[in-house]
Design an enzyme around this catalytic site. Structure first.
Site, PDB file in Angstrom:
ATOM      1  N   ASP A   1     -19.813 -11.750  37.479  1.00 41.01           N
ATOM      2  CA  ASP A   1     -20.610 -12.425  36.445  1.00 41.01           C
ATOM      3  C   ASP A   1     -21.837 -11.566  36.097  1.00 41.01           C
ATOM      4  OD1 ASP A   1     -21.432 -14.193  34.530  1.00 41.01           O
ATOM      5  OD2 ASP A   1     -22.034 -15.783  35.915  1.00 41.01           O
TER       6      ASP A   1
ATOM      7  N   ASN B   1     -26.783 -19.478  36.283  1.00 46.03           N
ATOM      8  CA  ASN B   1     -25.963 -20.675  36.039  1.00 46.03           C
ATOM      9  C   ASN B   1     -24.513 -20.388  36.409  1.00 46.03           C
ATOM     10  OD1 ASN B   1     -28.289 -21.586  34.792  1.00 46.03           O
ATOM     11  ND2 ASN B   1     -27.526 -21.174  32.729  1.00 46.03           N
TER      12      ASN B   1
HETATM   13  O1  DOR Z   1     -26.336 -17.294  34.472  1.00 47.53           O
HETATM   14  C1  DOR Z   1     -25.550 -17.122  33.565  1.00 47.53           C
HETATM   15  N1  DOR Z   1     -25.712 -16.139  32.658  1.00 47.53           N
HETATM   16  N2  DOR Z   1     -24.513 -17.937  33.457  1.00 47.53           N
HETATM   17  C2  DOR Z   1     -23.699 -17.914  32.385  1.00 47.53           C
HETATM   18  O2  DOR Z   1     -22.762 -18.657  32.352  1.00 47.53           O
HETATM   19  C3  DOR Z   1     -23.963 -16.999  31.265  1.00 47.53           C
HETATM   20  C4  DOR Z   1     -24.688 -15.821  31.740  1.00 47.53           C
HETATM   21  C5  DOR Z   1     -25.251 -15.013  30.609  1.00 47.53           C
HETATM   22  O3  DOR Z   1     -24.529 -14.776  29.627  1.00 47.53           O
HETATM   23  O4  DOR Z   1     -26.393 -14.561  30.720  1.00 47.53           O
HETATM   24 ZN    ZN Z   2     -20.544 -18.777  33.348  1.00 49.17          ZN
HETATM   25 ZN    ZN Z   3     -20.629 -15.419  32.887  1.00 44.54          ZN
END
Ligand code: DOR
Ligand code: ZN
Ligand code: ZN
Length: 426
Positions: free
Chosen positions: A305, A278
């Site tokens: 991320d 996401n």
């Molecule tokens: O794919 C995602 N994983 N998007 C996010 O915003 C949070 C993250 C997670 O904490 O696993």
């Molecule tokens: Zn995020």
């Molecule tokens: Zn994130």
């Protein structure tokens, strides 16, 4: 304690010194930068044939501690960072409990001391429990060591709260990092709304969900004059909106991640839940726009991320598995391969987006090589080819869609305050 790095090719986006140089480090600080230095007392690193850049800075990492240490902990997360060439990372507050009080930030900082030596800067939650209703105590979080505020993972749907948060964040000088997806428009499935979601017969997350929120928070930034940083930008529309916002003088910055300039929604067909993230992987057209945004400076930073999950969680079906992928140990190799070796960006620009630009967003001094500053350095072989092998990761998370991919550009040494925190062994 002295360290002498010899004959490295200095790549420093902010500095005046470049090319083949020696770097002398004393007590963790850079004291000399000049060709052919000598010091009989110093430990020598032979940098011949290697690039030497400021230690990489990642403004967006999930370390999972407290609460989800089956996915990652601060020791393994910082070891992964060191392995990937990162000397400074900022960690997101979607832990359990959420990092919304000084006590939790103190816990994270305490844990970081027994980590690999990589600098860890906690990001405090914007709202209590990331519930999107009441602002946390920003001043107290800053006092406890927060470098930024975010409800990452949970978009802030309430515009009034966002506006209040911007005003409050400005008072204590903390940047707001925003995960932009309108929650009413996204079902819980980590796949782009389009060809692939239709083929699979599942609801997807549309590009417009991201773009509406980027536009809203960009307008709030313009109105208040307060900086906003957009996390993990993934769509052509977001790039266009941010470009326009910057032209209009808004104090906005943004990041994208390797997955968004390399992969498309099609990856879900081959990789299943490993490609679930996401915001989701998008289309070829979006990837082209992200590359153009990186090229023309609309996109400031490359973040990872880094979102580790357990093998058991990611073995679930696409609709049941959690979203996210690890990234710390693959980011530099992928960025060099896809951006530098493919001719999209100059090497200095790739490094800028992974060092000085994220440091600037977080208000940190990191991301530069300068006399009198801490010796945070990354040494890498620009041309060495290697194959991504998740079994070699230091992270507990092996959830990457990049396994078996060949990349060019390999980290050889990661140095924090003159201390070698990672050394590549053949
Ligand atoms: O794919 C995602 N994983 N998007 C996010 O915003 C949070 C993250 C997670 O904490 O696993
Ligand atoms: Zn995020
Ligand atoms: Zn994130």
């Amino acid at each position: 304690m002295k360290l002498l790095i010899r004959n490295g090719n200095l790549i420093d986006p902010t500095g005046e010194v470049s090319g083949i140089q020696d770097i002398l480090v004393e007590d963790g600080v850079i004291v000399k930068l000049f060709p052919q230095l000598e010091d009989p007392d110093a430990e020598i690193i032979d940098g011949e044939g290697l690039c030497v850049c400021p230690g990489l800075v990642d403004p967006h990492v999930h370390l999972r501690d407290p609460g989800f240490t089956d996915k990652e902990d601060i020791c393994t997360g910082t070891a992964a960072a060191a392995h990937g060439g990162f000397t400074t990372i900022a960690c997101m507050p979607n832990t359990k409990p959420v990092a919304d009080t000084p006590e939790i930030l103190q816990y994270i900082l305490e844990q970081a001391k027994c980590g690999s030596g990589v600098r860890v800067y906690p990001i405090g939650a914007v709202s209590v429990g990331e519930q999107g209703t009441v602002c946390t105590n920003f001043a107290a979080l800053k006092e406890a060591g927060a470098v930024a505020l975010s409800d990452d993972g949970v978009p802030i749907m309430n515009a009034a709260l966002m506006r209040e948060a911007l005003q409050k964040a400005n008072c204590c000088g903390l940047p707001l990092l925003c995960h932009e997806e309108d929650r009413e428009l996204v079902q819980n499935f980590g796949v782009n709304e389009g060809k692939i979601s239709r083929q699979l017969g599942i609801p997807g997350r549309p590009a417009i969900a991201e773009e509406l929120m980027v536009a809203r928070d960009g307008m709030l930034s313009l109105e208040t004059g307060v900086p906003v940083h957009f996390c993990h930008i993934s769509t052509a529309g977001s790039v266009a909106i941010i470009r326009a916002l910057k032209q209009a003088g808004a104090a906005v910055t943004c990041e994208t991640c390797p997955q968004y300039f390399t992969l498309t929604e099609e990856a879900v067909l081959e990789q299943g839940s490993l490609a679930r993230v996401n915001p989701p992987l998008r289309t070829k057209r979006d990837v082209a726009a992200i590359l153009e945004g990186l090229r023309d400076g609309t996109i400031d930073c490359i973040a990872t991320d880094h979102a580790p999950h357990t093998a058991e969680e990611k073995a679930r079906t696409l609709t049941e598995a959690p979203s996210g992928m690890v990234g710390l140990e693959t980011a530099l190799g992928i960025a060099l391969t896809e951006l530098y070796h493919s001719g999209v960006l100059e090497l200095t620009e790739v490094i800028r987006k992974m060092t000085s630009d994220p440091a600037r967003v977080l208000g940190l001094k990191s991301g530069q090589i300068a006399i009198g500053e801490a010796a945070d350095l990354t040494l890498f072989d620009l041309n060495e080819k290697w194959v991504i092998d998740p079994t070699k990761f230091c992270s507990k998370g092996r959830n990457t869609p990049f396994a078996d991919r060949s990349v060019r550009g390999k980290v050889k040494y990661t140095i924090v305050s003159g201390r070698i925190v990672y050394r590549c062994t053949p």
